[in-house]
Each structure stands twice: as structure tokens, then as C-alpha cells.
Scaffold this motif. Sequence first.
Motif, mmCIF file in Angstrom:
data_model
loop_
_atom_site.group_PDB
_atom_site.id
_atom_site.type_symbol
_atom_site.label_atom_id
_atom_site.label_comp_id
_atom_site.label_asym_id
_atom_site.label_seq_id
_atom_site.Cartn_x
_atom_site.Cartn_y
_atom_site.Cartn_z
ATOM 1 N N PRO A 159 0.813 -1.230 0.000
ATOM 2 C CA PRO A 159 0.000 0.000 0.000
ATOM 3 C C PRO A 159 0.839 1.270 0.000
ATOM 4 C CG PRO A 159 -0.040 -1.054 2.169
ATOM 5 C CD PRO A 159 0.623 -2.025 1.232
ATOM 6 N N LEU A 160 2.048 1.204 0.582
ATOM 7 C CA LEU A 160 2.880 2.407 0.645
ATOM 8 C C LEU A 160 3.233 2.909 -0.744
ATOM 9 C CD1 LEU A 160 4.429 4.351 2.570
ATOM 10 C CD2 LEU A 160 6.418 2.887 2.226
ATOM 11 N N THR A 161 3.463 2.008 -1.682
ATOM 12 C CA THR A 161 3.809 2.408 -3.047
ATOM 13 C C THR A 161 2.735 3.307 -3.637
ATOM 14 O OG1 THR A 161 5.016 0.339 -3.388
ATOM 15 C CG2 THR A 161 4.359 1.558 -5.358
ATOM 16 N N HIS A 162 1.485 2.901 -3.499
ATOM 17 C CA HIS A 162 0.384 3.653 -4.101
ATOM 18 C C HIS A 162 0.180 4.990 -3.393
ATOM 19 C CE1 HIS A 162 -0.624 0.181 -6.548
ATOM 20 N NE2 HIS A 162 -0.479 -0.563 -5.464
ATOM 21 N N TYR A 163 0.345 4.999 -2.058
ATOM 22 C CA TYR A 163 0.161 6.272 -1.361
ATOM 23 C C TYR A 163 1.257 7.270 -1.719
ATOM 24 C CZ TYR A 163 0.428 10.024 1.859
ATOM 25 O OH TYR A 163 0.529 11.298 2.359
ATOM 26 N N LEU A 164 2.519 6.826 -1.726
ATOM 27 C CA LEU A 164 3.613 7.765 -2.006
ATOM 28 C C LEU A 164 3.505 8.343 -3.414
ATOM 29 C CD1 LEU A 164 6.735 6.147 -0.309
ATOM 30 C CD2 LEU A 164 5.256 7.979 0.518
ATOM 31 N N HIS A 165 3.060 7.536 -4.370
ATOM 32 C CA HIS A 165 2.869 8.073 -5.715
ATOM 33 C C HIS A 165 1.722 9.071 -5.736
ATOM 34 C CE1 HIS A 165 5.749 5.799 -8.199
ATOM 35 N NE2 HIS A 165 5.661 4.905 -7.235
ATOM 36 N N LEU A 166 0.680 8.817 -4.938
ATOM 37 C CA LEU A 166 -0.405 9.797 -4.827
ATOM 38 C C LEU A 166 0.120 11.100 -4.227
ATOM 39 C CD1 LEU A 166 -4.003 9.176 -3.584
ATOM 40 C CD2 LEU A 166 -2.677 11.017 -2.575
ATOM 41 N N GLN A 167 0.905 11.009 -3.165
ATOM 42 C CA GLN A 167 1.429 12.208 -2.508
ATOM 43 C C GLN A 167 2.348 12.987 -3.438
ATOM 44 O OE1 GLN A 167 2.949 12.037 1.629
ATOM 45 N NE2 GLN A 167 4.841 12.895 0.823
ATOM 46 N N ILE A 168 3.226 12.290 -4.143
ATOM 47 C CA ILE A 168 4.150 12.970 -5.050
ATOM 48 C C ILE A 168 3.389 13.635 -6.191
ATOM 49 C CG2 ILE A 168 5.988 12.582 -6.741
ATOM 50 C CD1 ILE A 168 7.059 10.404 -4.837
ATOM 51 N N ASN A 169 2.401 12.932 -6.754
ATOM 52 C CA ASN A 169 1.620 13.512 -7.846
ATOM 53 C C ASN A 169 0.874 14.761 -7.405
ATOM 54 O OD1 ASN A 169 2.404 11.583 -9.686
ATOM 55 N ND2 ASN A 169 0.634 10.264 -9.331
ATOM 56 N N GLN A 170 0.285 14.705 -6.203
ATOM 57 C CA GLN A 170 -0.562 15.812 -5.751
ATOM 58 C C GLN A 170 0.241 16.990 -5.197
ATOM 59 O OE1 GLN A 170 -3.975 15.965 -6.158
ATOM 60 N NE2 GLN A 170 -3.624 14.119 -7.348
ATOM 61 N N LEU A 171 1.284 16.703 -4.435
ATOM 62 C CA LEU A 171 1.982 17.771 -3.729
ATOM 63 C C LEU A 171 3.280 18.209 -4.396
ATOM 64 C CD1 LEU A 171 1.480 16.634 -0.022
ATOM 65 C CD2 LEU A 171 -0.044 17.943 -1.503
ATOM 66 N N GLU A 172 3.921 17.324 -5.136
ATOM 67 C CA GLU A 172 5.177 17.675 -5.790
ATOM 68 C C GLU A 172 4.984 18.024 -7.265
ATOM 69 O OE1 GLU A 172 8.216 18.055 -4.617
ATOM 70 O OE2 GLU A 172 7.726 17.531 -2.542
ATOM 71 N N MET A 173 4.148 17.239 -7.953
ATOM 72 C CA MET A 173 3.966 17.447 -9.390
ATOM 73 C C MET A 173 2.768 18.334 -9.713
ATOM 74 S SD MET A 173 4.771 13.521 -10.593
ATOM 75 C CE MET A 173 4.495 13.851 -12.320
ATOM 76 N N ASN A 174 2.003 18.714 -8.670
ATOM 77 C CA ASN A 174 0.824 19.566 -8.852
ATOM 78 C C ASN A 174 -0.162 18.979 -9.871
ATOM 79 O OD1 ASN A 174 1.684 21.489 -7.002
ATOM 80 N ND2 ASN A 174 2.865 22.599 -8.538
ATOM 81 N N ALA A 175 -0.366 17.665 -9.798
ATOM 82 C CA ALA A 175 -1.337 17.018 -10.675
ATOM 83 C C ALA A 175 -2.758 17.385 -10.244
ATOM 84 C CB ALA A 175 -1.150 15.502 -10.624
ATOM 85 N N PRO A 176 -3.738 17.325 -11.148
ATOM 86 C CA PRO A 176 -5.130 17.602 -10.756
ATOM 87 C C PRO A 176 -5.595 16.645 -9.677
ATOM 88 C CG PRO A 176 -4.890 17.548 -13.151
ATOM 89 C CD PRO A 176 -3.593 17.054 -12.587
ATOM 90 N N ALA A 177 -6.443 17.135 -8.798
ATOM 91 C CA ALA A 177 -6.896 16.314 -7.674
ATOM 92 C C ALA A 177 -7.662 15.085 -8.138
ATOM 93 C CB ALA A 177 -7.758 17.156 -6.729
#
Length: 242
Positions: free
Chosen positions: A186-204
Motif C-alpha cells: 500500500p505504501l507504493t500507491h500512497y507515495l505516488h499519490l502524494q508525489i503527484n498531488q503535492l510535488e507534481m501539482n497534478a489535478p486532484a
Amino acid sequence: AYEQAKETQTTARTAAVTLFNLSSNYQKAFAATMIPELLHILGMVAGAYAIGREIRDHDLGNWLKFSTADTHPDVAPNFWEIAFALNGKLLWAMLSFTIWAGLTLLFVAGTTEAVIWSWLATFLGLWLMMLVSLWMGVIASAGPLSLRMGLSLTGFITAPAFAFSGVAFPLLAMSAGARIWANILPLTHYLHLQINQLEMNAPAWWAISTLLGFICAVIILLLISTGLTQRALRYPERWGAR
């Protein structure tokens, strides 16, 4: 009209935009991803210890105080009663990890400028990952009916989780077996979510599929945890394993 359009036309321009580690500070980037890893470890340890300690001490099920059990002592609690009781037993752990999830994102807040919807999606993802961690811990101890085995399985699953998450080493460069294991964690999926949302500024809305996956995982793991706890209650002679 053609001459007018020709005079007003503009040349298409391209611009390079950095989509990863916008701050160029890898200390902050790794710190922001390692804190959820520590919470993941603590969450699974809490779930494993909550059930494993009672198996070790021969008092599993003392928290199952239902009206049916009071009026009919010979009637064992049913599946859904155990499910509700497990949630009540882990309630304080759930609340404490909810607070820790919020504090974690407050720590990250100074390093990024994400929109409010991205923060909400990230918080919900972290909270759901903590629920997944708790139920994984319950399964780790209730399955083998042993606290020692539960904590050993917890260490086996969570200790290398960050290495397989694709943050420090890219998933595409891993072997097929390593990628399968990474996608199970599960950590893999959460960290990619966090990086996409907070680092890459991907749409919510990009986080919707991950959040739905976490919700399904929470429900499935809760049902498995309940079934294993119900099985454990039927075999008190196996309690006490260390």
C-alpha cells in the motif's frame, strides 16, 4: 481575411516544466515520503500487537461485550458483531493515526504550494493507508495465532516497503517480480499519490482511482480480519503462542 489572419498569427511556443521535486531539495523530498513509511510501520505494529497480545495472554475476546452474549452466554458472537467490535477496539489507534496524518501533511505544507483539493485527496489517501496498515497487522497476528509471528510478518512487509515504493529507485528499472511486490504494497500507491498531488501539482481528480482502490482494500481487509478473529475465537487451545 486571409491577410488579416496571417498578420495576427503567432508562432507556437514550448516551455519545459519541472514535474518532480520542484524545490530541487532532495532532503525535503525524501523526508516528506519517509514519514508516511514510519506511520505505515507503526500502524501495522499497532494492529498486530492489539490482537497478538491477547492471543499471547489467553484473553482474546474479552472485549466482545454484546447483549446477546450477556443474555445467551452459550451463543458465540456472529461475524458482524466481531467486525463492529474490532473497529471499536482499534478506535483509539485510528484516531491517533488520523491526527498523525494531519501533522505529517502540516510538516510538508511548507515545501509545496498545492491547492486545497490536492491536500484533501492526500490526507484521505494517508488516512486510508493507515486503516489498511491496521487491518494488515490484525491479519498478521490473527492468521498464525501468534504475536511473535505477527510482529515478524510486520517487519518483513513494512521494513523494505520504502525501497520498493519507486521513490528512491524507479519501478521501471525493477525486475518483474520486484514490480509485482511493489504494486502489492500500500505504501507504493500512497507515495505516488502524494508525489503527484503535492510535488507534481497534478489535478486532484487523478487521485480518485487510488482512493477507490484504498477504500476497497480497507473493506476487504476488514472482512478478512473479522473472519480470522472469528476463527481464532473457536480455537482457544491454540492461544498463548509466542
